[in-house]
Design a protein around this motif. Structure first.
Motif, short mmCIF file in Angstrom:
data_model
loop_
_atom_site.label_atom_id
_atom_site.label_comp_id
_atom_site.label_asym_id
_atom_site.label_seq_id
_atom_site.Cartn_x
_atom_site.Cartn_y
_atom_site.Cartn_z
N LEU A 6 -3.18 22.35 1.43
CA LEU A 6 -2.75 22.16 0.04
C LEU A 6 -2.40 20.70 -0.24
CD1 LEU A 6 -0.63 25.39 -0.53
CD2 LEU A 6 -2.91 24.85 -1.46
N LYS A 7 -1.79 20.06 0.74
CA LYS A 7 -1.48 18.64 0.59
C LYS A 7 -2.76 17.80 0.54
CE LYS A 7 1.19 14.87 2.51
NZ LYS A 7 2.07 14.39 3.56
N ALA A 8 -3.75 18.18 1.32
CA ALA A 8 -5.00 17.42 1.39
C ALA A 8 -5.79 17.48 0.09
CB ALA A 8 -5.86 17.94 2.54
N ILE A 9 -5.59 18.52 -0.72
CA ILE A 9 -6.36 18.63 -1.95
C ILE A 9 -5.61 18.14 -3.19
CG2 ILE A 9 -7.79 20.51 -1.07
CD1 ILE A 9 -6.09 22.41 -2.86
N GLN A 10 -4.45 17.56 -2.98
CA GLN A 10 -3.69 17.00 -4.10
C GLN A 10 -4.47 15.84 -4.72
OE1 GLN A 10 -0.70 18.17 -5.46
NE2 GLN A 10 -1.40 19.83 -4.16
N PRO A 11 -4.36 15.66 -6.05
CA PRO A 11 -5.05 14.53 -6.68
C PRO A 11 -4.60 13.21 -6.04
CG PRO A 11 -4.18 16.01 -8.34
CD PRO A 11 -3.63 16.47 -7.01
N ARG A 12 -5.57 12.33 -5.84
CA ARG A 12 -5.23 11.01 -5.28
C ARG A 12 -4.44 10.23 -6.32
NH1 ARG A 12 -11.25 9.50 -3.63
NH2 ARG A 12 -11.51 10.57 -5.60
N GLU A 13 -3.60 9.34 -5.82
CA GLU A 13 -2.87 8.46 -6.72
C GLU A 13 -2.50 7.18 -5.99
OE1 GLU A 13 1.80 9.67 -6.73
OE2 GLU A 13 0.51 10.95 -7.94
N GLU A 14 -2.25 6.16 -6.79
CA GLU A 14 -1.75 4.90 -6.24
C GLU A 14 -0.88 4.22 -7.28
OE1 GLU A 14 -4.72 1.30 -6.44
OE2 GLU A 14 -5.83 3.03 -5.69
N ARG A 15 -0.01 3.38 -6.80
CA ARG A 15 0.88 2.63 -7.69
C ARG A 15 0.36 1.21 -7.84
NH1 ARG A 15 5.21 5.60 -8.54
NH2 ARG A 15 5.89 7.13 -7.05
N ILE A 16 0.44 0.72 -9.08
CA ILE A 16 0.09 -0.67 -9.33
C ILE A 16 1.17 -1.28 -10.20
CG2 ILE A 16 -2.38 -0.17 -9.19
CD1 ILE A 16 -2.39 -0.88 -12.27
N THR A 17 1.21 -2.59 -10.20
CA THR A 17 2.15 -3.31 -11.06
C THR A 17 1.35 -3.99 -12.16
OG1 THR A 17 3.62 -3.69 -9.19
CG2 THR A 17 3.92 -5.10 -11.11
N LEU A 18 1.77 -3.77 -13.39
CA LEU A 18 1.16 -4.40 -14.55
C LEU A 18 2.29 -5.05 -15.33
CD1 LEU A 18 -1.60 -4.77 -15.93
CD2 LEU A 18 -1.05 -2.79 -17.33
N GLY A 19 2.34 -6.39 -15.28
CA GLY A 19 3.48 -7.09 -15.86
C GLY A 19 4.72 -6.68 -15.10
N PRO A 20 5.80 -6.36 -15.80
CA PRO A 20 7.03 -5.96 -15.11
C PRO A 20 7.09 -4.46 -14.78
CG PRO A 20 7.44 -6.13 -17.45
CD PRO A 20 6.00 -6.54 -17.24
N HIS A 21 6.02 -3.73 -15.04
CA HIS A 21 6.05 -2.27 -14.91
C HIS A 21 5.25 -1.78 -13.71
CE1 HIS A 21 7.83 -2.12 -18.89
NE2 HIS A 21 6.88 -2.96 -19.27
N THR A 22 5.80 -0.77 -13.05
CA THR A 22 5.07 -0.08 -12.00
C THR A 22 4.46 1.17 -12.62
OG1 THR A 22 6.54 -0.88 -10.28
CG2 THR A 22 5.25 1.08 -9.76
N LEU A 23 3.16 1.32 -12.45
CA LEU A 23 2.45 2.46 -13.01
C LEU A 23 1.88 3.30 -11.88
CD1 LEU A 23 0.48 0.57 -15.79
CD2 LEU A 23 2.54 1.97 -16.08
N VAL A 24 1.77 4.60 -12.13
CA VAL A 24 1.14 5.52 -11.20
C VAL A 24 -0.22 5.87 -11.78
CG1 VAL A 24 1.28 7.76 -10.06
CG2 VAL A 24 3.37 6.45 -10.48
N VAL A 25 -1.26 5.59 -11.02
CA VAL A 25 -2.62 5.92 -11.44
C VAL A 25 -3.02 7.15 -10.63
CG1 VAL A 25 -5.00 5.13 -11.55
CG2 VAL A 25 -3.13 3.53 -11.97
N ARG A 26 -3.30 8.23 -11.35
CA ARG A 26 -3.58 9.51 -10.71
C ARG A 26 -4.98 9.98 -11.06
NH1 ARG A 26 0.68 12.63 -12.74
NH2 ARG A 26 1.96 11.44 -11.33
#
Length: 106
Positions: A6-26
């Protein structure tokens, strides 16, 4: 084993920084989101809207933001675009390299 699967099939995601904000890209996961791509217009920006979240899990953008995203700095948006394509399995860099290496028709 079940939990690992179940963990292996979770949607991939990564964090990026855009300006002063941290975003989660899923990774795009919901079938309802896929319906937005029927007309093939603004595909990159629709992906950004549907795959980018703040750190609390709330969407960072809406469809109403597409015009502003399109008018924004492409250089500034590049890390976000690259992350969105990467988590969704679109190897942007690989596609560019492969099209440059493809032989011509004549």
């Amino acid at each position: 084993m079940r939990e690992e699967l179940l963990k292996a099939i979770q949607p991939r995601e990564e964090r990026i920084t855009l300006g002063p904000h941290t975003l989660v890209v899923r990774e795009l996961a919901a079938a309802a989101d896929i319906a937005a791509f029927q007309d093939n217009a603004d595909m990159t920006y629709k992906l950004i809207v549907r795959c980018t979240f703040d750190e609390t899990g709330e969407p960072a953008f809406t469809d109403e933001d597409i015009t502003a995203l399109k008018a924004g700095s492409k250089l500034t948006l590049l890390p976000l675009i690259t992350a969105v394509t990467r988590v969704n399995g679109f190897a942007l860099e690989e596609n560019v390299k492969n099209s440059a290496a493809a032989p011509g028709d004549g």
